[in-house]
Motif scaffolding. Structure first.
Motif: not given
Length: 290
Positions: A117-122, A127-134, A136-145
């Motif tokens: 998430f730090g890498l994407i933020a860098q 900003a809009d694309i970064k937020i959407n990607l982060i 999406e990746l959080a949902n795909a990776s975490g407790s909902s994925g």
């Protein structure tokens, strides 16, 4: 060209870990697994779909692809731990906790879950694309994925699972991180919600196909072909697609899923500026004769 893409993905990860080094041993453990020779299927799919929309690849795109590979590698480190699948080998060599120790492997996996998430933020994206990607990746990776799917998998180890229950496990455990590259590429290419929905559906089909293929190979392939211990699911009496459906029906299911995904790419090519050639070539490699 493929080799160049792999180098750029690896360079993006390496560059991230050259910043602000705190623990040399932790970085060594992280890069041990990152550099273990994986095929980079997920990030390469992301880049192929992005190119299909006619976009020239930039370092920011490689950083997003690298972030995805980092999450995947972290999941492998944790999957191999004694409390999980308890594997000694991954990608043809010792697993992280065998090469280092269990505590170091846990921390290496933790790092590879958080650092992306730090890498994407860098990255040099809006900003809009970064937020959407982060998101999406959080949902795909975490407790909902992925992590939620792993929990379902653990809960189902001693149960007689139905095909529907098995689908639910793998739609999350395996499927979410294979859906992300399709959706992320659509976000990066600034596609409409309708196109993103089609890409998500294609990714879900490819993700399910990948798991069916993995189950088949676990039963039929050798250690040299897999790079890890074969037939572990069989030894553990774990529910798999071959155990529930039989080997031949599983092979048929694999082909059907890939055919459905390809039909979506064909529709995208006909209705939008989407060159499906590279994506379909990539998908074809998932067939057992690919």
């Amino acid at each position: 060209m493929t080799d160049d893409k792999l180098r750029y993905i690896d360079r993006a990860i390496q560059a991230y870990y050259e910043q602000n080094l705190v623990s040399e041993r932790l970085t060594e453990a992280i890069l041990y697994s990152v550099n273990a020779g994986g095929k980079r299927i997920r990030p390469m799919l992301l880049l192929a779909v992005l190119e299909a929309f006619g976009h020239e690849l930039t370092m920011s795109h490689y950083q997003v692809a690298a972030a995805l590979e980092m999450i995947h590698t972290g999941s492998l480190i944790h999957d191999d731990l004694p409390a999980m699948d308890n594997d000694d080998y991954r990608r043809g060599r010792l697993t992280n906790h065998k090469q280092f120790d269990e505590a170091t492997a846990i921390l290496a996996g933790d790092s590879l879950f958080l650092d992306p998430f730090g890498l994407i933020a860098q990255s040099n994206l809006s900003a809009d694309i970064k937020i959407n990607l982060i998101l999406e990746l959080a949902n795909a990776s975490g407790s909902s994925g992925m992590v939620g799917g792993q929990m379902l998998d653990i809960e189902g180890e001693s149960a007689q699972l139905s095909p529907t229950a098995l689908n639910q496990i793998h739609a999350n455990k395996t499927g979410q991180l294979l859906t992300f590259p399709f959706v992320a590429a659509g976000i990066l290419a600034k596609q409409s919600q309708a196109v993103l929905a089609s890409l998500r559906q294609a990714g879900q089909l490819v993700g399910m196909a990948f798991q069916v293929r993995d189950d088949i190979l676990d039963l039929t392939a050798s250690f040299e072909e897999l790079g890890k211990t074969p037939q572990k699911d069989l030894a553990a009496d774990k529910a798999t697609y071959p155990s529930l459906l039989g080997l031949e029906q599983s092979k048929t299911m694999l082909d059907q899923l890939l055919n459905q995904a390809q039909a979506i790419f064909q529709t995208l090519e006909e209705a939008h500026s989407f060159d499906q050639t590279k994506v379909v070539a990539f998908i074809e490699r998932l067939r057992l004769n690919g």
